[in-house]
Enzyme design. Structure first.
Site, PDB file in Angstrom:
ATOM      1  N   ASP A  13      94.203 -16.081  50.940  1.00  0.00           N
ATOM      2  CA  ASP A  13      94.363 -15.600  49.569  1.00  0.00           C
ATOM      3  C   ASP A  13      95.018 -16.642  48.664  1.00  0.00           C
ATOM      4  O   ASP A  13      95.972 -17.323  49.069  1.00  0.00           O
ATOM      5  CB  ASP A  13      95.252 -14.348  49.539  1.00  0.00           C
ATOM      6  CG  ASP A  13      94.539 -13.128  50.109  1.00  0.00           C
ATOM      7  OD1 ASP A  13      93.394 -13.253  50.586  1.00  0.00           O
ATOM      8  OD2 ASP A  13      95.147 -12.038  50.069  1.00  0.00           O
ATOM      9  N   ASP A  35      86.442  -6.921  53.229  1.00  0.00           N
ATOM     10  CA  ASP A  35      87.613  -7.587  53.811  1.00  0.00           C
ATOM     11  C   ASP A  35      87.539  -7.561  55.340  1.00  0.00           C
ATOM     12  O   ASP A  35      86.589  -7.000  55.924  1.00  0.00           O
ATOM     13  CB  ASP A  35      88.887  -6.886  53.290  1.00  0.00           C
ATOM     14  CG  ASP A  35      90.013  -7.866  52.982  1.00  0.00           C
ATOM     15  OD1 ASP A  35      90.044  -8.946  53.592  1.00  0.00           O
ATOM     16  OD2 ASP A  35      90.873  -7.525  52.144  1.00  0.00           O
TER      17      ASP A  35
END
Ligand code: NAG
Ligand code: NAG
Ligand code: NAG
Ligand code: NAG
Ligand code: NAG
Ligand code: NAG
Length: 405
Positions: free
Chosen positions: A221, A160
């Protein structure tokens, strides 16, 4: 002597972590760690339970479900834990430490069991100071963390991008400058580890991601609604040419089974991710799947499209007489090449109706009668066109044999 040199050379060549390819007319070095020749298939805990799913018991229950539901035999191999598996502090030697309450026997004991079931284990980390959930990030610890992952038998690393700049999600620099650090660490870790880049589609990652990772997120996302599914798929159509064996656009984890998408929308979500050659990483409790969802994700025809060795992603095409694709809204007509045919996707994007395709409009086909199969209905026929009555947001996934009959 000569043969020894030759063998040594061969060893160097076959161990080379990059290979040349001439996609898009220019030479790129693509990552070649032997992994991700076809898009990954598996599960990740985040969409299921966020931090609560980052436990040994959830990983093992998912692995058992993969076996008992027949998903392992269909290629669903990766059991991936997301954020919050670690303790908040590294140990005195700077190593990552699993949270003992969530991983009472550590990570390796779990990876060993998952490997014994014939499956693979994934973990999550972050390129910044902290993960998005506030656990230790790998910045400055990349080499050490790669070795730790290898020692635990980890097979997949989702990486991430939080806290790489001054705040939560404002990356400090072009992500292309620091994602390769973790790539190199994994390449030197002593274990083949799939590198799943999660830098939210920043910095035109699809252009350079193939030299860094096995997959790269190409958007923010995914949310649990049709609008999010549709807008990610629309964007994927514009970057299809960057997908190839070893590195694929990642449209994000699946929302099937999470209670918001209709049956039609679940079919389209799965079908679009399959023809776009995205990783298909389930994001729901695999022990509680509805029969209708299980039937979708076990569709052998669609899985064979997804896992086709050619590894090219479908994109939109404009039939004669139809409005042009806009790039930002989902388009009904998709097609792409397969190693043994052509795949066509038809999506009822804004209304129920009869959706048809003339094969002469499809890139790679032409005038003539072709034999085809549609994988959700099971319909097969020969002809110059195919037509399907689709409910709102439903999809038809058609495989056409390129040899005219
Ligand atoms: C980041 O670097 C890549 C690779 O050099 C480049 O393609 C991209 O345009 C850069 N992005 C920005 C926002 O500068
Ligand atoms: C699709 O076509 C069939 C056969 O022509 C027709 O009966 C049906 O009403 C059409 N469906 C829709 C939604 O237009
Ligand atoms: C297919 O071709 C026919 C005429 O040959 C045309 O009426 C029809 O609109 C075309 N369908 C599509 C989806 O382009
Ligand atoms: C198909 O046939 C039509 C009419 O004869 C012709 O205009 C078109 O170019 C042909 N298409 C292909 C792909 O051969
Ligand atoms: C399509 O044509 C081929 C060759 O003539 C034939 O073998 C096959 O049975 C046909 N398929 C269908 C579904 O009609
Ligand atoms: C496509 O058709 C050809 C000629 O009929 C046949 O030999 C071949 O097996 C078919 N391919 C597939 C994938 O069905």
């Amino acid at each position: 002597m000569i043969s020894k040199i030759f063998i040594a050379l061969l060893a160097i060549v076959s161990a080379a972590p990059f290979r040349d390819s001439y996609e898009n007319g220019r030479l790129e070095k693509r990552l070649d760690n032997g992994l991700g020749k076809t898009p990954a298939l598996g599960w990740n805990g985040w969409n299921q339970g966020q931090c609560n799913a980052a436990t040994a018991s959830t990983a093992l229950n998912t692995a058992k479900a993969f076996v008992s539901l027949g998903l392992k035999d269909l290629g669903y191999l990766y059991v991936n834990i997301d954020d919050c598996w670690a303790s908040k502090a590294r140990d005195s030697a700077g190593n990552l430490v699993p949270d003992p309450a969530k991983w009472p026997n550590g990570i390796k004991a779990v990876t060993d069991q998952i490997h014994d079931m014939g499956l693979k284990m994934g973990l999550y980390g972050d390129a910044g100071r902290e993960t998005c959930g506030g656990y230790p990030g790998s910045q400055g610890h990349e080499v050490q963390d790669g070795k730790t992952l290898a020692s635990w038998g980890v097979d997949y690393w989702k990486y991430d991008n939080c806290y790489t700049g001054t705040g939560f999600n404002n990356a400090g620099a072009n992500t292309s400058t620091y994602y390769p650090t973790m790539r190199d660490s994994l390449l030197n870790s002593g274990r083949p580890i799939f590198f799943s880049m999660c830098q939210w589609g920043r910095d035109n990652v699809w252009i350079w991601g193939g030299s860094v990772g096995n997959s790269w997120r190409m958007s923010d996302d995914i949310q649990n609604n049709w609008g999010s599914v549709a807008s990610i798929a629309a964007k994927a159509a514009t970057i299809a040419q960057y997908a190839a064996p070893g590195g694929f656009n990642d449209l994000d984890m699946m929302q099937l089974g999470n209670g918001k998408l209709s049956g039609n929308e679940e079919r389209a979500h799965f079908g679009l991710w399959a023809i776009a050659k995205s990783p298909i990483i389930m994001g729901t409790d695999m022990t509680k799947l509805a029969t209708s969802t299980l039937e979708i994700i076990k569709n052998k025809g669609i899985l064979s499209i997804h896992q086709d060795p050619l590894g090219k992603a479908a994109t939109t095409f404009q039939p004669s007489g139809a409005a042009a694709p806009s790039g930002s809204s989902l388009y009904p007509y998709w097609a792409g090449p397969l190693s043994d045919g052509i795949v066509i996707g038809l999506i009822a994007v804004d209304k129920a109706g009869n959706y048809s395709v003339n094969f002469s409009d499809v890139p790679g086909l032409g005038n003539g009668s072709f034999s085809w199969a549609e994988f959700y209905s099971g319909k097969t026929a020969n002809g110059t066109s195919a037509s399907f009555e689709l409910g709102l947001h439903d999809m038809a996934v058609i495989k056409v044999n390129k040899s005219a009959v």
